[in-house]
Motif scaffolding. Structure first.
Motif, PDB file in Angstrom:
ATOM      1  N   ASN A   1       0.815  -1.212   0.000  1.00  0.00           N
ATOM      2  CA  ASN A   1       0.000   0.000   0.000  1.00  0.00           C
ATOM      3  C   ASN A   1       0.847   1.260   0.000  1.00  0.00           C
ATOM      4  O   ASN A   1       0.512   2.247  -0.652  1.00  0.00           O
ATOM      5  CB  ASN A   1      -0.942   0.016   1.212  1.00  0.00           C
ATOM      6  N   GLY A   2       1.945   1.250   0.751  1.00  0.00           N
ATOM      7  CA  GLY A   2       2.822   2.417   0.794  1.00  0.00           C
ATOM      8  C   GLY A   2       3.400   2.737  -0.565  1.00  0.00           C
ATOM      9  O   GLY A   2       3.472   3.897  -0.967  1.00  0.00           O
ATOM     10  N   HIS A   3       3.804   1.689  -1.293  1.00  0.00           N
ATOM     11  CA  HIS A   3       4.352   1.904  -2.636  1.00  0.00           C
ATOM     12  C   HIS A   3       3.264   2.333  -3.620  1.00  0.00           C
ATOM     13  O   HIS A   3       3.472   3.235  -4.428  1.00  0.00           O
ATOM     14  CB  HIS A   3       5.019   0.634  -3.156  1.00  0.00           C
ATOM     15  N   ALA A   4       2.120   1.685  -3.543  1.00  0.00           N
ATOM     16  CA  ALA A   4       1.059   1.942  -4.530  1.00  0.00           C
ATOM     17  C   ALA A   4       0.322   3.254  -4.294  1.00  0.00           C
ATOM     18  O   ALA A   4      -0.036   3.952  -5.249  1.00  0.00           O
ATOM     19  CB  ALA A   4       0.065   0.784  -4.530  1.00  0.00           C
ATOM     20  N   HIS A   5       0.074   3.581  -3.021  1.00  0.00           N
ATOM     21  CA  HIS A   5      -0.794   4.724  -2.725  1.00  0.00           C
ATOM     22  C   HIS A   5      -0.115   5.853  -1.961  1.00  0.00           C
ATOM     23  O   HIS A   5      -0.723   6.880  -1.725  1.00  0.00           O
ATOM     24  CB  HIS A   5      -2.007   4.258  -1.912  1.00  0.00           C
ATOM     25  N   ARG A   6       1.098   5.645  -1.502  1.00  0.00           N
ATOM     26  CA  ARG A   6       1.886   6.601  -0.707  1.00  0.00           C
ATOM     27  C   ARG A   6       1.520   6.499   0.773  1.00  0.00           C
ATOM     28  O   ARG A   6       0.366   6.256   1.123  1.00  0.00           O
ATOM     29  CB  ARG A   6       1.739   8.042  -1.181  1.00  0.00           C
ATOM     30  N   PRO A   7       2.499   6.708   1.640  1.00  0.00           N
ATOM     31  CA  PRO A   7       2.272   6.564   3.077  1.00  0.00           C
ATOM     32  C   PRO A   7       1.263   7.538   3.692  1.00  0.00           C
ATOM     33  O   PRO A   7       0.715   7.253   4.740  1.00  0.00           O
ATOM     34  CB  PRO A   7       3.660   6.795   3.674  1.00  0.00           C
ATOM     35  N   SER A   8       1.012   8.647   3.045  1.00  0.00           N
ATOM     36  CA  SER A   8       0.041   9.596   3.609  1.00  0.00           C
ATOM     37  C   SER A   8      -1.373   9.405   3.045  1.00  0.00           C
ATOM     38  O   SER A   8      -2.281  10.174   3.372  1.00  0.00           O
ATOM     39  CB  SER A   8       0.509  11.032   3.366  1.00  0.00           C
ATOM     40  N   SER A   9      -1.577   8.386   2.237  1.00  0.00           N
ATOM     41  CA  SER A   9      -2.872   8.179   1.590  1.00  0.00           C
ATOM     42  C   SER A   9      -3.907   7.593   2.552  1.00  0.00           C
ATOM     43  O   SER A   9      -3.572   6.999   3.568  1.00  0.00           O
ATOM     44  CB  SER A   9      -2.719   7.241   0.389  1.00  0.00           C
ATOM     45  N   ARG A  10      -5.155   7.756   2.182  1.00  0.00           N
ATOM     46  CA  ARG A  10      -6.261   7.179   2.952  1.00  0.00           C
ATOM     47  C   ARG A  10      -6.150   5.660   2.983  1.00  0.00           C
ATOM     48  O   ARG A  10      -6.339   5.018   4.014  1.00  0.00           O
ATOM     49  CB  ARG A  10      -7.608   7.599   2.341  1.00  0.00           C
ATOM     50  N   GLU A  11      -5.798   5.057   1.836  1.00  0.00           N
ATOM     51  CA  GLU A  11      -5.676   3.601   1.753  1.00  0.00           C
ATOM     52  C   GLU A  11      -4.621   3.071   2.742  1.00  0.00           C
ATOM     53  O   GLU A  11      -4.840   2.053   3.399  1.00  0.00           O
ATOM     54  CB  GLU A  11      -5.297   3.166   0.324  1.00  0.00           C
ATOM     55  N   TYR A  12      -3.513   3.777   2.826  1.00  0.00           N
ATOM     56  CA  TYR A  12      -2.442   3.357   3.726  1.00  0.00           C
ATOM     57  C   TYR A  12      -2.879   3.482   5.181  1.00  0.00           C
ATOM     58  O   TYR A  12      -2.645   2.583   5.991  1.00  0.00           O
ATOM     59  CB  TYR A  12      -1.190   4.202   3.464  1.00  0.00           C
ATOM     60  N   LYS A  13      -3.544   4.585   5.503  1.00  0.00           N
ATOM     61  CA  LYS A  13      -4.002   4.796   6.883  1.00  0.00           C
ATOM     62  C   LYS A  13      -5.066   3.767   7.279  1.00  0.00           C
ATOM     63  O   LYS A  13      -5.082   3.295   8.415  1.00  0.00           O
ATOM     64  CB  LYS A  13      -4.510   6.222   7.054  1.00  0.00           C
ATOM     65  N   VAL A  14      -5.946   3.405   6.354  1.00  0.00           N
ATOM     66  CA  VAL A  14      -6.939   2.351   6.620  1.00  0.00           C
ATOM     67  C   VAL A  14      -6.217   1.028   6.880  1.00  0.00           C
ATOM     68  O   VAL A  14      -6.567   0.282   7.794  1.00  0.00           O
ATOM     69  CB  VAL A  14      -7.934   2.229   5.438  1.00  0.00           C
ATOM     70  N   ASN A  15      -5.174   0.751   6.094  1.00  0.00           N
ATOM     71  CA  ASN A  15      -4.398  -0.480   6.270  1.00  0.00           C
ATOM     72  C   ASN A  15      -3.691  -0.495   7.629  1.00  0.00           C
ATOM     73  O   ASN A  15      -3.626  -1.530   8.298  1.00  0.00           O
ATOM     74  CB  ASN A  15      -3.391  -0.616   5.136  1.00  0.00           C
ATOM     75  N   ILE A  16      -3.176   0.644   8.059  1.00  0.00           N
ATOM     76  CA  ILE A  16      -2.538   0.731   9.379  1.00  0.00           C
ATOM     77  C   ILE A  16      -3.547   0.376  10.466  1.00  0.00           C
ATOM     78  O   ILE A  16      -3.236  -0.390  11.390  1.00  0.00           O
ATOM     79  CB  ILE A  16      -1.930   2.128   9.622  1.00  0.00           C
ATOM     80  N   ASN A  17      -4.755   0.900  10.357  1.00  0.00           N
ATOM     81  CA  ASN A  17      -5.786   0.570  11.348  1.00  0.00           C
ATOM     82  C   ASN A  17      -6.115  -0.920  11.349  1.00  0.00           C
ATOM     83  O   ASN A  17      -6.317  -1.524  12.412  1.00  0.00           O
ATOM     84  CB  ASN A  17      -7.046   1.402  11.117  1.00  0.00           C
ATOM     85  N   LYS A  18      -6.166  -1.524  10.162  1.00  0.00           N
ATOM     86  CA  LYS A  18      -6.426  -2.966  10.079  1.00  0.00           C
ATOM     87  C   LYS A  18      -5.305  -3.772  10.715  1.00  0.00           C
ATOM     88  O   LYS A  18      -5.545  -4.751  11.415  1.00  0.00           O
ATOM     89  CB  LYS A  18      -6.611  -3.396   8.616  1.00  0.00           C
ATOM     90  N   VAL A  19      -4.073  -3.358  10.480  1.00  0.00           N
ATOM     91  CA  VAL A  19      -2.936  -4.063  11.073  1.00  0.00           C
ATOM     92  C   VAL A  19      -2.934  -3.884  12.592  1.00  0.00           C
ATOM     93  O   VAL A  19      -2.691  -4.837  13.333  1.00  0.00           O
ATOM     94  CB  VAL A  19      -1.604  -3.606  10.444  1.00  0.00           C
ATOM     95  N   ASP A  20      -3.212  -2.670  13.063  1.00  0.00           N
ATOM     96  CA  ASP A  20      -3.293  -2.442  14.514  1.00  0.00           C
ATOM     97  C   ASP A  20      -4.320  -3.383  15.150  1.00  0.00           C
ATOM     98  O   ASP A  20      -4.053  -4.031  16.157  1.00  0.00           O
ATOM     99  CB  ASP A  20      -3.670  -0.993  14.827  1.00  0.00           C
TER     100      ASP A  20
END
Length: 136
Positions: free
Chosen positions: A44-63
């Motif tokens: 996700n970080g590579h595809a959408h960038r670390p500041s993207s909504r997709e990345y932040k949603v993924n961080i919440n899922k991992v948490d």
């Protein structure tokens, strides 16, 4: 989806150990190590960038997934106080989703550890950064 796949398979694995005496026995031997490779954040970080909504949603899922796996392990092993957890990354990432050079954002990685045998964190009184990028 990649990280959810890992979490779901770990849950299935522990669930199957409850009815499989051989697996249950193996999982209760000394010095067992479980390694979970959570590739979704990197992708996700590579595809959408670390500041993207997709990345932040993924961080919440991992948490949430990490919380569930920690609870699963504590339930399975009965909070035996013998379990340690180590959480890290293989690399950092620039704000545009790249890595591989020598910038601090690309080479600094987290190392979070807790549980059995892990001392309390020590306060860092000073840090040296050559480029000032990560200074507080």
């Amino acid at each position: 989806k990649l990280d959810s796949w890992v979490f779901d398979n770990v849950k299935d694995f522990f669930h199957s150990a409850k009815s499989n005496t051989t697996l249950f026995s193996k999982m209760n031997e000394d010095k067992i190590v479980f390694f979970l490779h959570l590739l979704g954040l990197d992708t996700n970080g590579h595809a959408h960038r670390p500041s993207s909504r997709e990345y932040k949603v993924n961080i919440n899922k991992v948490d949430k997934g990490v919380q569930e796996i920690v609870s699963l392990l504590e339930d399975f092993y009965g909070s035996d106080e013998k379990t340690a957890f180590i959480f890290t990354s293989d690399h950092g990432m620039t704000d545009w989703g790249s890595h591989g050079a020598v910038h601090s954002s690309e080479i600094m990685t987290p190392l979070v550890a807790w549980g059995a045998g892990v001392s309390y964190p020590q306060k860092v009184t000073s840090q040296d950064f050559e480029d000032g990028f990560l200074q507080e």
